[in-house]
Design a protein around this motif. Structure first.
Motif, PDB file in Angstrom:
ATOM      1  N   ILE A 222       0.840  -1.198   0.000  1.00 15.00           N
ATOM      2  CA  ILE A 222       0.000   0.000   0.000  1.00 15.00           C
ATOM      3  C   ILE A 222       0.877   1.250   0.000  1.00 15.00           C
ATOM      4  CG2 ILE A 222      -1.581   1.355   1.445  1.00 15.00           C
ATOM      5  CD1 ILE A 222      -2.915  -1.290   2.255  1.00 15.00           C
ATOM      6  N   GLY A 223       1.944   1.223   0.797  1.00 20.51           N
ATOM      7  CA  GLY A 223       2.850   2.366   0.838  1.00 20.51           C
ATOM      8  C   GLY A 223       3.530   2.612  -0.500  1.00 20.51           C
ATOM      9  N   ILE A 224       3.903   1.552  -1.192  1.00 22.18           N
ATOM     10  CA  ILE A 224       4.547   1.692  -2.504  1.00 22.18           C
ATOM     11  C   ILE A 224       3.581   2.305  -3.508  1.00 22.18           C
ATOM     12  CG2 ILE A 224       5.493   0.387  -4.453  1.00 22.18           C
ATOM     13  CD1 ILE A 224       6.622  -1.597  -2.341  1.00 22.18           C
ATOM     14  N   ILE A 225       2.344   1.800  -3.538  1.00 24.40           N
ATOM     15  CA  ILE A 225       1.348   2.332  -4.466  1.00 24.40           C
ATOM     16  C   ILE A 225       1.082   3.801  -4.168  1.00 24.40           C
ATOM     17  CG2 ILE A 225      -1.076   2.188  -5.170  1.00 24.40           C
ATOM     18  CD1 ILE A 225      -0.917  -0.840  -4.717  1.00 24.40           C
ATOM     19  N   ARG A 226       0.975   4.169  -2.914  1.00 21.04           N
ATOM     20  CA  ARG A 226       0.716   5.560  -2.558  1.00 21.04           C
ATOM     21  C   ARG A 226       1.877   6.470  -2.974  1.00 21.04           C
ATOM     22  NH1 ARG A 226      -1.319   6.724   3.311  1.00 21.04           N
ATOM     23  NH2 ARG A 226      -1.845   8.653   2.207  1.00 21.04           N
ATOM     24  N   SER A 227       3.100   5.961  -2.795  1.00 21.70           N
ATOM     25  CA  SER A 227       4.254   6.794  -3.160  1.00 21.70           C
ATOM     26  C   SER A 227       4.345   7.007  -4.664  1.00 21.70           C
ATOM     27  CB  SER A 227       5.542   6.153  -2.640  1.00 21.70           C
ATOM     28  OG  SER A 227       5.811   4.931  -3.337  1.00 21.70           O
ATOM     29  N   ARG A 228       3.844   6.057  -5.424  1.00 19.96           N
ATOM     30  CA  ARG A 228       3.906   6.165  -6.878  1.00 19.96           C
ATOM     31  C   ARG A 228       2.743   6.958  -7.453  1.00 19.96           C
ATOM     32  NH1 ARG A 228       5.246  -0.137  -8.554  1.00 19.96           N
ATOM     33  NH2 ARG A 228       7.424  -0.213  -7.792  1.00 19.96           N
ATOM     34  N   SER A 229       1.580   6.838  -6.841  1.00 16.16           N
ATOM     35  CA  SER A 229       0.375   7.401  -7.457  1.00 16.16           C
ATOM     36  C   SER A 229      -0.257   8.539  -6.670  1.00 16.16           C
ATOM     37  CB  SER A 229      -0.677   6.297  -7.628  1.00 16.16           C
ATOM     38  OG  SER A 229      -1.082   5.809  -6.344  1.00 16.16           O
ATOM     39  N   GLY A 230       0.132   8.701  -5.427  1.00 20.81           N
ATOM     40  CA  GLY A 230      -0.511   9.712  -4.602  1.00 20.81           C
ATOM     41  C   GLY A 230      -1.889   9.301  -4.120  1.00 20.81           C
ATOM     42  N   ALA A 231      -2.216   8.016  -4.232  1.00 20.86           N
ATOM     43  CA  ALA A 231      -3.529   7.526  -3.822  1.00 20.86           C
ATOM     44  C   ALA A 231      -3.628   7.484  -2.302  1.00 20.86           C
ATOM     45  CB  ALA A 231      -3.761   6.126  -4.386  1.00 20.86           C
ATOM     46  N   THR A 232      -4.850   7.435  -1.806  1.00 24.00           N
ATOM     47  CA  THR A 232      -5.062   7.236  -0.379  1.00 24.00           C
ATOM     48  C   THR A 232      -4.812   5.778  -0.035  1.00 24.00           C
ATOM     49  OG1 THR A 232      -7.399   6.671  -0.617  1.00 24.00           O
ATOM     50  CG2 THR A 232      -6.849   9.024  -0.418  1.00 24.00           C
ATOM     51  N   ALA A 233      -4.744   5.506   1.265  1.00 26.85           N
ATOM     52  CA  ALA A 233      -4.520   4.135   1.693  1.00 26.85           C
ATOM     53  C   ALA A 233      -5.648   3.220   1.230  1.00 26.85           C
ATOM     54  CB  ALA A 233      -4.389   4.079   3.219  1.00 26.85           C
ATOM     55  N   GLN A 234      -6.894   3.697   1.302  1.00 29.61           N
ATOM     56  CA  GLN A 234      -8.028   2.894   0.880  1.00 29.61           C
ATOM     57  C   GLN A 234      -7.989   2.647  -0.625  1.00 29.61           C
ATOM     58  OE1 GLN A 234     -10.424   1.392   2.901  1.00 29.61           O
ATOM     59  NE2 GLN A 234     -10.809   0.319   0.977  1.00 29.61           N
ATOM     60  N   GLU A 235      -7.620   3.683  -1.396  1.00 27.71           N
ATOM     61  CA  GLU A 235      -7.531   3.520  -2.850  1.00 27.71           C
ATOM     62  C   GLU A 235      -6.435   2.521  -3.221  1.00 27.71           C
ATOM     63  OE1 GLU A 235      -9.027   8.003  -4.190  1.00 27.71           O
ATOM     64  OE2 GLU A 235      -6.891   7.561  -3.895  1.00 27.71           O
ATOM     65  N   ALA A 236      -5.326   2.567  -2.511  1.00 31.03           N
ATOM     66  CA  ALA A 236      -4.236   1.631  -2.785  1.00 31.03           C
ATOM     67  C   ALA A 236      -4.656   0.200  -2.441  1.00 31.03           C
ATOM     68  CB  ALA A 236      -3.004   2.024  -1.983  1.00 31.03           C
ATOM     69  N   PHE A 237      -5.364   0.057  -1.331  1.00 29.84           N
ATOM     70  CA  PHE A 237      -5.841  -1.267  -0.944  1.00 29.84           C
ATOM     71  C   PHE A 237      -6.852  -1.797  -1.962  1.00 29.84           C
ATOM     72  CE2 PHE A 237      -8.824  -4.080   1.294  1.00 29.84           C
ATOM     73  CZ  PHE A 237      -7.945  -5.016   1.807  1.00 29.84           C
ATOM     74  N   ASP A 238      -7.746  -0.924  -2.433  1.00 29.61           N
ATOM     75  CA  ASP A 238      -8.731  -1.345  -3.439  1.00 29.61           C
ATOM     76  C   ASP A 238      -8.040  -1.799  -4.713  1.00 29.61           C
ATOM     77  OD1 ASP A 238     -10.735  -0.762  -1.664  1.00 29.61           O
ATOM     78  OD2 ASP A 238     -11.188   1.209  -2.517  1.00 29.61           O
ATOM     79  N   ARG A 239      -6.941  -1.118  -5.070  1.00 23.97           N
ATOM     80  CA  ARG A 239      -6.203  -1.511  -6.276  1.00 23.97           C
ATOM     81  C   ARG A 239      -5.617  -2.908  -6.115  1.00 23.97           C
ATOM     82  NH1 ARG A 239      -1.913   2.681  -8.690  1.00 23.97           N
ATOM     83  NH2 ARG A 239      -3.829   3.930  -8.562  1.00 23.97           N
ATOM     84  N   LEU A 240      -5.050  -3.175  -4.971  1.00 25.59           N
ATOM     85  CA  LEU A 240      -4.524  -4.528  -4.704  1.00 25.59           C
ATOM     86  C   LEU A 240      -5.637  -5.581  -4.770  1.00 25.59           C
ATOM     87  CD1 LEU A 240      -2.113  -3.898  -1.684  1.00 25.59           C
ATOM     88  CD2 LEU A 240      -1.457  -4.525  -4.018  1.00 25.59           C
ATOM     89  N   VAL A 254      -0.209 -11.031  -4.050  1.00 28.23           N
ATOM     90  CA  VAL A 254      -0.132  -9.850  -4.925  1.00 28.23           C
ATOM     91  C   VAL A 254       0.750  -8.793  -4.289  1.00 28.23           C
ATOM     92  CG1 VAL A 254      -1.451  -7.950  -5.931  1.00 28.23           C
ATOM     93  CG2 VAL A 254      -2.389 -10.265  -5.966  1.00 28.23           C
ATOM     94  N   ALA A 255       0.540  -8.564  -2.993  1.00 28.56           N
ATOM     95  CA  ALA A 255       1.327  -7.561  -2.291  1.00 28.56           C
ATOM     96  C   ALA A 255       2.799  -7.939  -2.272  1.00 28.56           C
ATOM     97  CB  ALA A 255       0.805  -7.407  -0.869  1.00 28.56           C
ATOM     98  N   GLU A 256       3.088  -9.229  -2.036  1.00 26.33           N
ATOM     99  CA  GLU A 256       4.478  -9.670  -1.987  1.00 26.33           C
ATOM    100  C   GLU A 256       5.154  -9.507  -3.340  1.00 26.33           C
ATOM    101  OE1 GLU A 256       7.077 -13.447  -0.267  1.00 26.33           O
ATOM    102  OE2 GLU A 256       4.904 -13.596  -0.477  1.00 26.33           O
ATOM    103  N   GLN A 257       4.428  -9.802  -4.423  1.00 29.00           N
ATOM    104  CA  GLN A 257       4.995  -9.609  -5.757  1.00 29.00           C
ATOM    105  C   GLN A 257       5.326  -8.145  -6.011  1.00 29.00           C
ATOM    106  OE1 GLN A 257       2.203 -11.300  -8.530  1.00 29.00           O
ATOM    107  NE2 GLN A 257       2.478 -13.404  -7.779  1.00 29.00           N
ATOM    108  N   LEU A 258       4.437  -7.247  -5.602  1.00 29.00           N
ATOM    109  CA  LEU A 258       4.660  -5.822  -5.809  1.00 29.00           C
ATOM    110  C   LEU A 258       5.866  -5.336  -5.007  1.00 29.00           C
ATOM    111  CD1 LEU A 258       1.918  -3.122  -6.076  1.00 29.00           C
ATOM    112  CD2 LEU A 258       3.990  -2.655  -4.760  1.00 29.00           C
ATOM    113  N   VAL A 259       5.986  -5.794  -3.759  1.00 26.14           N
ATOM    114  CA  VAL A 259       7.119  -5.395  -2.923  1.00 26.14           C
ATOM    115  C   VAL A 259       8.420  -5.936  -3.495  1.00 26.14           C
ATOM    116  CG1 VAL A 259       8.183  -5.675  -0.641  1.00 26.14           C
ATOM    117  CG2 VAL A 259       5.738  -5.184  -0.832  1.00 26.14           C
TER     118      VAL A 259
END
Length: 270
Positions: A222-240, A254-259
């Protein structure tokens, strides 16, 4: 001793009166079995191995037994009307394995099931003519096994399993055997129950540790997605979540692959 279920309509022939020497020998064997139980260290072996040891000590402690099996049931089944669900069982001989497989997996009837339901020992001296288990008894008698003593394993008001002792001869388990078997079953129930509690606790601990590790990886993703897109925590979680559903992959994977991908990119830039 009257607190057990004998075979209906069967009076076993009177056996020879036990001599003081035989009574002393039986008492010695019982104490040896109880000493063996006391030596089982919870957690030092798996549940299956612990049940196997209890079954071996049961054969030693119960006069007339040619083989025995110990069965562990799921805790909630002892007090419900649902079909008996076996958690684990172990035996001392192949013929006992065959008999208990017939009882649990094929017929759904037999002395173990009965003694768990009634919470009383069940005894049969001629299985082929025992009307309580017409299919089970006839099948076992054709194997050359004619006697059974099934003892419920109870801790407080909970039934945790049973000990099933079998003999090839008829009327092998006298009231004396029932009495000694019942004395053995009490401490055996405590050993089985403690092993069950420990195994369940270890399983829950493992599951909690896995859940905590998964949560940590998801938070990192979630932190990686937010740093890349500026999304909120909920938006990042929804994307996952959407990726997990689309790819049919667990959310934690999915999260482990992204990390892992983010780590590889960071190393490549160095």
């Amino acid at each position: 001793m009257d607190d057990y279920d004998a075979q209906p309509d069967r009076k076993p022939p009177p056996g020879p009166e036990l001599s003081p020497a035989q009574l002393e020998a039986d008492e010695f064997d019982l104490n040896a079995g109880l000493s063996g139980l006391a030596g089982i260290v919870a957690g030092a072996c798996g549940v299956d191995e612990m049940l196997r040891q209890v079954a071996q000590f049961a054969v030693q402690a119960i006069p007339g037994a040619d083989g025995a099996g110990v069965t562990l049931i799921y805790p909630h089944d002892a007090d419900s009307g649902d079909e008996l669900r076996i958690q684990a069982w172990s035996v001392t001989a192949d013929f006992v394995q065959t008999i208990d497989t017939l009882q649990y997996d094929k017929l759904g009837e037999g002395p173990c099931i009965t003694c768990i339901q009634t919470r009383r020992p069940a005894v049969s001296g001629s299985l082929g003519s025992d009307r309580r288990w017409p299919r089970f008894g006839g099948s076992v008698a054709r194997m050359g096994v004619h006697s059974v003593l099934a003892l419920p394993l109870t801790v407080g008001d909970r039934v945790v399993g049973s000990i099933n002792s079998y003999a090839r001869s008829k009327d092998a388990f006298t009231e004396h055997a029932v009495q000694l078997g019942s004395q053995f079953a009490g401490p055996a129930a405590v050993s089985v129950y403690n092993s069950q509690v420990l195994a369940n606790t270890q399983l829950r601990t493992t599951q909690l540790q896995q859940a905590l590790r998964s949560r940590a990886v998801i938070d990192q993703a979630i932190g990686i997605i937010r740093s890349r897109s500026g999304a909120t925590a909920q938006e990042a979680f929804d994307r996952l979540t959407r990726i997990s559903q689309r790819e049919h992959i667990k959310l934690a994977d999915v999260a482990e692959q992204l990390v892992d991908e983010a780590v590889r990119r960071a190393r490549a830039r160095q």
